[in-house]
Each structure stands twice: as C-alpha cells, then as structure tokens.
Design a protein around this motif. Structure first.
Motif, PDB file in Angstrom:
ATOM      1  N   GLY A   1     -29.151  -2.108  45.634  1.00 14.33           N
ATOM      2  CA  GLY A   1     -29.122  -0.920  46.476  1.00 14.33           C
ATOM      3  C   GLY A   1     -30.488  -0.508  46.992  1.00 14.33           C
ATOM      4  O   GLY A   1     -30.610   0.060  48.079  1.00 14.33           O
ATOM      5  N   VAL A   2     -31.533  -0.791  46.224  1.00 10.34           N
ATOM      6  CA  VAL A   2     -32.893  -0.468  46.671  1.00 10.34           C
ATOM      7  C   VAL A   2     -33.276  -1.370  47.840  1.00 10.34           C
ATOM      8  O   VAL A   2     -33.898  -0.928  48.812  1.00 10.34           O
ATOM      9  CB  VAL A   2     -33.892  -0.620  45.504  1.00 10.34           C
TER      10      VAL A   2
ATOM     11  N   GLN B   1     -32.938   6.035  40.567  1.00 10.86           N
ATOM     12  CA  GLN B   1     -33.238   7.193  39.729  1.00 10.86           C
ATOM     13  C   GLN B   1     -33.153   6.781  38.262  1.00 10.86           C
ATOM     14  O   GLN B   1     -32.124   6.276  37.815  1.00 10.86           O
ATOM     15  CB  GLN B   1     -32.254   8.331  40.005  1.00 10.86           C
ATOM     16  N   TYR B   2     -34.254   7.000  37.530  1.00 10.55           N
ATOM     17  CA  TYR B   2     -34.293   6.691  36.101  1.00 10.55           C
ATOM     18  C   TYR B   2     -33.947   7.974  35.348  1.00 10.55           C
ATOM     19  O   TYR B   2     -34.715   8.930  35.347  1.00 10.55           O
ATOM     20  CB  TYR B   2     -35.671   6.176  35.710  1.00 10.55           C
TER      21      TYR B   2
ATOM     22  N   ILE C   1     -25.894   0.951  46.139  1.00 13.88           N
ATOM     23  CA  ILE C   1     -25.995   2.365  46.498  1.00 13.88           C
ATOM     24  C   ILE C   1     -24.718   3.089  46.060  1.00 13.88           C
ATOM     25  O   ILE C   1     -23.606   2.625  46.298  1.00 13.88           O
ATOM     26  CB  ILE C   1     -26.207   2.529  48.014  1.00 13.88           C
ATOM     27  N   GLY C   2     -24.895   4.227  45.404  1.00 12.23           N
ATOM     28  CA  GLY C   2     -23.759   4.999  44.919  1.00 12.23           C
ATOM     29  C   GLY C   2     -23.251   4.552  43.563  1.00 12.23           C
ATOM     30  O   GLY C   2     -22.270   5.104  43.056  1.00 12.23           O
ATOM     31  N   GLU C   3     -23.915   3.572  42.961  1.00  8.79           N
ATOM     32  CA  GLU C   3     -23.486   3.065  41.660  1.00  8.79           C
ATOM     33  C   GLU C   3     -24.436   3.529  40.560  1.00  8.79           C
ATOM     34  O   GLU C   3     -25.581   3.902  40.822  1.00  8.79           O
ATOM     35  CB  GLU C   3     -23.402   1.539  41.682  1.00  8.79           C
ATOM     36  N   GLN C   4     -23.944   3.486  39.325  1.00  6.59           N
ATOM     37  CA  GLN C   4     -24.738   3.943  38.195  1.00  6.59           C
ATOM     38  C   GLN C   4     -24.424   3.103  36.963  1.00  6.59           C
ATOM     39  O   GLN C   4     -23.411   2.406  36.907  1.00  6.59           O
ATOM     40  CB  GLN C   4     -24.429   5.412  37.896  1.00  6.59           C
ATOM     41  N   ILE C   5     -25.314   3.173  35.993  1.00  5.27           N
ATOM     42  CA  ILE C   5     -25.093   2.542  34.693  1.00  5.27           C
ATOM     43  C   ILE C   5     -25.067   3.647  33.652  1.00  5.27           C
ATOM     44  O   ILE C   5     -25.987   4.474  33.589  1.00  5.27           O
ATOM     45  CB  ILE C   5     -26.194   1.518  34.365  1.00  5.27           C
ATOM     46  N   LEU C   6     -24.000   3.676  32.857  1.00  7.74           N
ATOM     47  CA  LEU C   6     -23.851   4.660  31.795  1.00  7.74           C
ATOM     48  C   LEU C   6     -24.200   4.024  30.451  1.00  7.74           C
ATOM     49  O   LEU C   6     -24.268   2.793  30.326  1.00  7.74           O
ATOM     50  CB  LEU C   6     -22.416   5.189  31.753  1.00  7.74           C
ATOM     51  N   VAL C   7     -24.387   4.858  29.447  1.00 10.19           N
ATOM     52  CA  VAL C   7     -24.668   4.351  28.101  1.00 10.19           C
ATOM     53  C   VAL C   7     -23.560   3.408  27.641  1.00 10.19           C
ATOM     54  O   VAL C   7     -23.824   2.370  27.030  1.00 10.19           O
ATOM     55  CB  VAL C   7     -24.838   5.521  27.108  1.00 10.19           C
TER      56      VAL C   7
ATOM     57  N   SER D   1     -29.323   5.153  38.227  1.00 10.39           N
ATOM     58  CA  SER D   1     -28.414   5.141  39.371  1.00 10.39           C
ATOM     59  C   SER D   1     -29.200   4.852  40.639  1.00 10.39           C
ATOM     60  O   SER D   1     -30.430   4.960  40.666  1.00 10.39           O
ATOM     61  CB  SER D   1     -27.682   6.483  39.502  1.00 10.39           C
ATOM     62  N   VAL D   2     -28.467   4.469  41.685  1.00 15.10           N
ATOM     63  CA  VAL D   2     -29.069   4.264  43.002  1.00 15.10           C
ATOM     64  C   VAL D   2     -28.353   5.187  43.978  1.00 15.10           C
ATOM     65  O   VAL D   2     -27.123   5.161  44.080  1.00 15.10           O
ATOM     66  CB  VAL D   2     -28.949   2.799  43.473  1.00 15.10           C
ATOM     67  N   VAL D   3     -29.117   6.008  44.671  1.00 15.15           N
ATOM     68  CA  VAL D   3     -28.532   6.966  45.611  1.00 15.15           C
ATOM     69  C   VAL D   3     -29.006   6.658  47.021  1.00 15.15           C
ATOM     70  O   VAL D   3     -30.048   6.024  47.226  1.00 15.15           O
ATOM     71  CB  VAL D   3     -28.915   8.417  45.235  1.00 15.15           C
TER      72      VAL D   3
END
Length: 212
Positions: A116-117, A124-125, A152-158, A179-181
C-alpha cells in the motif's frame, strides 16, 4: 533466547557517595529482586556490561554469578542510562525459574515495504511492544511482522501475528499493530479558518469561496 553469564559482587553501601566510589572503580550499581523477598544490592564491571549490552538488551536472560553467594537465573528488566552521556548508570535484574512461565513485553519489529505504501498510502505503526507469556528458554528477542502484502485500507491485528512456538500473546487480539491508510488529498481546515468562513456566511449570506 541464549543466556548470557555476568559476574557480580554484593555491595554493602548505598547512596550517592557509595555509587560515586563504585563508578571510580569502573563498576555499575544494580539490584536483583525476586520471590521470598529477595533483594540484593550488586555491582557489575562496566567494561563487561558494555560488551554484554552490545549483543543483548532489556529482557535478556542472564546467569548472574554473585561472588561469595551463588548463581541466579535472571531476566534483565531495566537498563538506566545517563540522559546526556548515555552511559549505563543502573540495572535491574529479576530472578526467574527456567521451568516456570513468565510474563513480559518484547519489541515488535516491522520488516518489508508495504504494498500500500508503494501505491501511495501511508503506514501507521500502532503497537511497539507485545505483552507475552512463555518459558524463559522460549523468550524471543522480538516479534517480527512482515508488512509486504499490506494494502491501502488493510491492517494487521495481534491475532494475525505468527508467534514463535511456546509463546502466547497477552495483548488483546483485536489490538491493531500496523495499518496502511490512504493519503489525505486535502489538508483539514483549522478552527480559525472554519470560524472565518462561518462569519463570512453570516455577513453575506454566501458560502466562503462562492462567487456570483
């Protein structure tokens, strides 16, 4: 995690004067605490500490050999440094049992460049450390998180993390790690700009920026 070995000696004196004399001898004050009210004031050689800290950090497993006493299996809990010179000024060790699980925090290390970057998003850390539980021998130096496929729009959870065998996360599973926004296309207007526009509308009956 491999276990380091450090030599230490008991110190009977405490206070600024005693600490100053220790440092002139090239020693660093430390404390070892644990079960059954264990609380030992110790001193360790600075030269050996610097070599040790070049390879290990906080949460290192240390076999502490105390002169005139015995060896202790410990976890390095804290390293205090001088704010200006960054020299080690104090250490905290906690006695542990190699057969009992312990709870601690380990750093999260991000690897790779998010997809996404590359597409123009912003990463975002959101979580720097992870609370875990494990046996001392299974304690990782860090939790590695690969963000290469994160769009973009995705995230990693614990709960998405791949943890080493024997390690359990204590942090809530729905906590965001990274996440990437999408980038903001237009800067948000500040309070002063919004107030000015409201005042203009009240005076003219027109919205700011509109022309007849």
């Amino acid at each position: 995690m491999k276990q380091a070995i450090l030599q230490a000696e008991k110190r009977q004196e405490v206070g600024k004067g005693a600490v100053g004399r220790l440092r002139r001898r090239g020693m660093v004050p430390a404390v070892l605490y644990g079960a059954d009210n264990l609380n030992l004031n110790l001193a360790l050689p600075l030269r050996e500490l610097n070599k040790f800290l070049a390879s290990f950090g906080a949460n290192a497993l240390v076999k502490l050999s105390v002169a005139g006493d015995r060896e202790y299996s410990t976890l390095l809990r804290e390293v205090q440094r001088d704010a200006v010179k960054q020299e080690v000024i104090h250490l905290d060790f906690m006695e542990i049992s190699m057969t009992e699980k312990l709870s601690t925090s380990v750093p999260i290390r991000i690897t790779g460049e998010a997809k996404g970057v590359k597409e123009g998003g912003v990463i975002q850390y959101l979580l720097r450390e992870l609370d875990i539980e494990c046996l001392p021998a299974d304690l990782p130096e860090a939790i590695m998180v690969d963000v290469g496929e994160l769009g973009i729009g995705e995230q990693i959870l614990v709960e998405d993390l791949i943890l080493p065998e024997g390690v359990t996360a204590l942090t809530e599973g729905d906590t965001q790690v990274v996440s990437v926004v999408a980038p903001r296309l237009e800067e948000e207007k500040g309070p002063e700009e919004e107030e000015a526009e409201v005042a203009l509308e009240e005076d003219t009956g027109e919205k700011a920026g509109e022309e007849e």
